[in-house]
Scaffold this active site. Sequence first.
Site, PDB file in Angstrom:
ATOM      1  N   GLY A 222       0.830  -1.205   0.000  1.00 15.58           N
ATOM      2  CA  GLY A 222       0.000   0.000   0.000  1.00 15.58           C
ATOM      3  C   GLY A 222       0.861   1.249   0.000  1.00 15.58           C
ATOM      4  O   GLY A 222       1.840   1.341  -0.743  1.00 15.58           O
ATOM      5  N   THR A 248      -9.048   1.950  -4.586  1.00 11.60           N
ATOM      6  CA  THR A 248      -9.514   0.747  -5.311  1.00 11.60           C
ATOM      7  C   THR A 248      -8.631   0.518  -6.532  1.00 11.60           C
ATOM      8  O   THR A 248      -8.376   1.452  -7.294  1.00 11.60           O
ATOM      9  CB  THR A 248     -10.947   0.914  -5.868  1.00 11.60           C
ATOM     10  OG1 THR A 248     -11.732   1.575  -4.923  1.00 11.60           O
ATOM     11  CG2 THR A 248     -11.564  -0.413  -6.223  1.00 11.60           C
ATOM     12  N   ASP A 252      -4.024  -3.812  -8.687  1.00  8.19           N
ATOM     13  CA  ASP A 252      -4.273  -4.244 -10.071  1.00  8.19           C
ATOM     14  C   ASP A 252      -3.527  -3.354 -11.056  1.00  8.19           C
ATOM     15  O   ASP A 252      -3.005  -3.810 -12.076  1.00  8.19           O
ATOM     16  CB  ASP A 252      -5.768  -4.218 -10.368  1.00  8.19           C
ATOM     17  CG  ASP A 252      -6.532  -5.160  -9.449  1.00  8.19           C
ATOM     18  OD1 ASP A 252      -5.986  -6.226  -9.117  1.00  8.19           O
ATOM     19  OD2 ASP A 252      -7.664  -4.819  -9.063  1.00  8.19           O
TER      20      ASP A 252
HETATM   21  N1  LIG Z   1      -1.730   5.732  -0.747  1.00 13.01           N
HETATM   22  C1  LIG Z   1      -0.895   5.446  -1.758  1.00 13.01           C
HETATM   23  N2  LIG Z   1      -0.057   6.383  -2.271  1.00 13.01           N
HETATM   24  C2  LIG Z   1       0.788   6.106  -3.297  1.00 13.01           C
HETATM   25  N3  LIG Z   1       0.870   4.884  -3.862  1.00 13.01           N
HETATM   26  C3  LIG Z   1       0.073   3.908  -3.398  1.00 13.01           C
HETATM   27  C4  LIG Z   1      -0.869   4.125  -2.335  1.00 13.01           C
HETATM   28  N4  LIG Z   1      -1.536   2.971  -2.108  1.00 13.01           N
HETATM   29  C5  LIG Z   1      -1.018   2.076  -2.983  1.00 13.01           C
HETATM   30  N5  LIG Z   1      -0.054   2.624  -3.750  1.00 13.01           N
HETATM   31  C6  LIG Z   1       0.780   1.947  -4.769  1.00 13.01           C
HETATM   32  O1  LIG Z   1       0.080   0.835  -5.247  1.00 13.01           O
HETATM   33  C7  LIG Z   1       0.809  -0.378  -4.955  1.00 13.01           C
HETATM   34  C8  LIG Z   1      -0.174  -1.481  -4.698  1.00 13.01           C
HETATM   35  O2  LIG Z   1      -1.020  -1.133  -3.615  1.00 13.01           O
HETATM   36  P1  LIG Z   1      -1.492  -2.202  -2.526  1.00 13.01           P
HETATM   37  O3  LIG Z   1      -2.461  -1.536  -1.609  1.00 13.01           O
HETATM   38  O4  LIG Z   1      -0.285  -2.812  -1.884  1.00 13.01           O
HETATM   39  O5  LIG Z   1      -2.218  -3.296  -3.430  1.00 13.01           O
HETATM   40  P2  LIG Z   1      -3.642  -4.013  -3.184  1.00 13.01           P
HETATM   41  O6  LIG Z   1      -4.615  -3.106  -3.841  1.00 13.01           O
HETATM   42  O7  LIG Z   1      -3.482  -5.316  -3.874  1.00 13.01           O
HETATM   43  O8  LIG Z   1      -3.831  -4.136  -1.691  1.00 13.01           O
HETATM   44  C9  LIG Z   1       1.720  -0.007  -3.792  1.00 13.01           C
HETATM   45  O9  LIG Z   1       2.874  -0.841  -3.768  1.00 13.01           O
HETATM   46  C10 LIG Z   1       2.068   1.433  -4.112  1.00 13.01           C
HETATM   47  O10 LIG Z   1       3.140   1.512  -5.031  1.00 13.01           O
HETATM   48 MG   LIG Z   2      -3.682  -2.708  -0.139  1.00 12.05          MG
END
Ligand SMILES: Nc1ncnc2c1ncn2[C@@H]1O[C@H](COP(=O)(O)OP(=O)(O)O)[C@@H](O)[C@H]1O
Ligand SMILES: [Mg+2]
Length: 300
Positions: A222, A248, A252
């Site tokens: 995240g 969301t 993906d």
């Molecule tokens: N709040 C955020 N700010 C900037 N980039 C984000 C943020 N949330 C997610 N990302 C980017 O998206 C990628 C995937 O998000 P993640 O939440 O880990 O995946 P999922 O949706 O499968 O839970 C992260 O590794 C990051 O690079």
């Molecule tokens: Mg996540």
Amino acid sequence: MDRRTVVIGSINYDIIIKQDRLPKIGETISANSVSMSGGGKGANQAVQCAKLGLDTHMIGKVGNDHFGDELLNGLEKYHVHTNFIKKADTNSGLGFVNSFPDGRLLSTIEKGANYKLQIKDIQDAVSIIKEASIVVIQLEIPIKVAEYAIQLGKKHGCYIILNAAPSVPISADVLKLVDCFVVNEAEASYYAGTEIETAEQALAASDLLQNMVAHLVCITLGEKGSVLFDGKEKQYFPAEKVDVIETTGAGDSYIGGIAYSVLNNFLINEMGKFASKVSSKTVTNIGAHEAMPSLEEVIM
Ligand SMILES: Nc1ncnc2c1ncn2[C@@H]1O[C@H](COP(=O)(O)OP(=O)(O)O)[C@@H](O)[C@H]1O
Ligand SMILES: [Mg+2]
């Protein structure tokens, strides 16, 4: 470069409710707003691949309800080829998302047509798998079908990206065929059997996960970023600093970025930076498909 990518997986109709908090039992509260969007991990990943300019074909199932037609139209609007998406005699998959002001989400899914996908549907689409460079699979379909798809893709020389989400038991032999294994912190914790929340924990656990697969492991965290490890090179990528609207489809979108990177022979360093940039754009807008960036928006 042959850009053909086949995405095998879920297609959902998402209803996203923006609200300050959840109601208590017996309480009714008003939402701040509601939006509807095409979703499901498979469809999201297909749209991100197509928006990055990859020739993207999807294999999956929608329902025989009006959502099914809308979902097919939505995919076609983003230039995802839908010839191998069939209709099942049930409702389309649905996603109910509660989105809070700090960007956090709660999701509930009704599996619907996604779980009517059968091995025969994958066999019926072998012509497109034979012509593909990459096959991208997630686990919002029956696990036996996902395992078969991995084996069939590998047999035809495709690079296999598995987004092992949601986390469910999977054959160790099939995992060994996976070229790129992508999981978020919750899924990584499940497969590694140890809690992973921080970058340090992800860096440490990536050895164990990498040992289970053929080549590359990506652990996304995240807003804390992501970790990539291919057995030789291990690197941490901080998330880009952006004004978050709604997250969301972040994971993906990241996978679309990984698929693009694989097709362009990016090194680990370029791959992590590119996928982080792609997914950071997606969290600056509401919804999944609409929010995902085009290649021009990523490289400008
Ligand atoms: N709040 C955020 N700010 C900037 N980039 C984000 C943020 N949330 C997610 N990302 C980017 O998206 C990628 C995937 O998000 P993640 O939440 O880990 O995946 P999922 O949706 O499968 O839970 C992260 O590794 C990051 O690079
Ligand atoms: Mg996540």
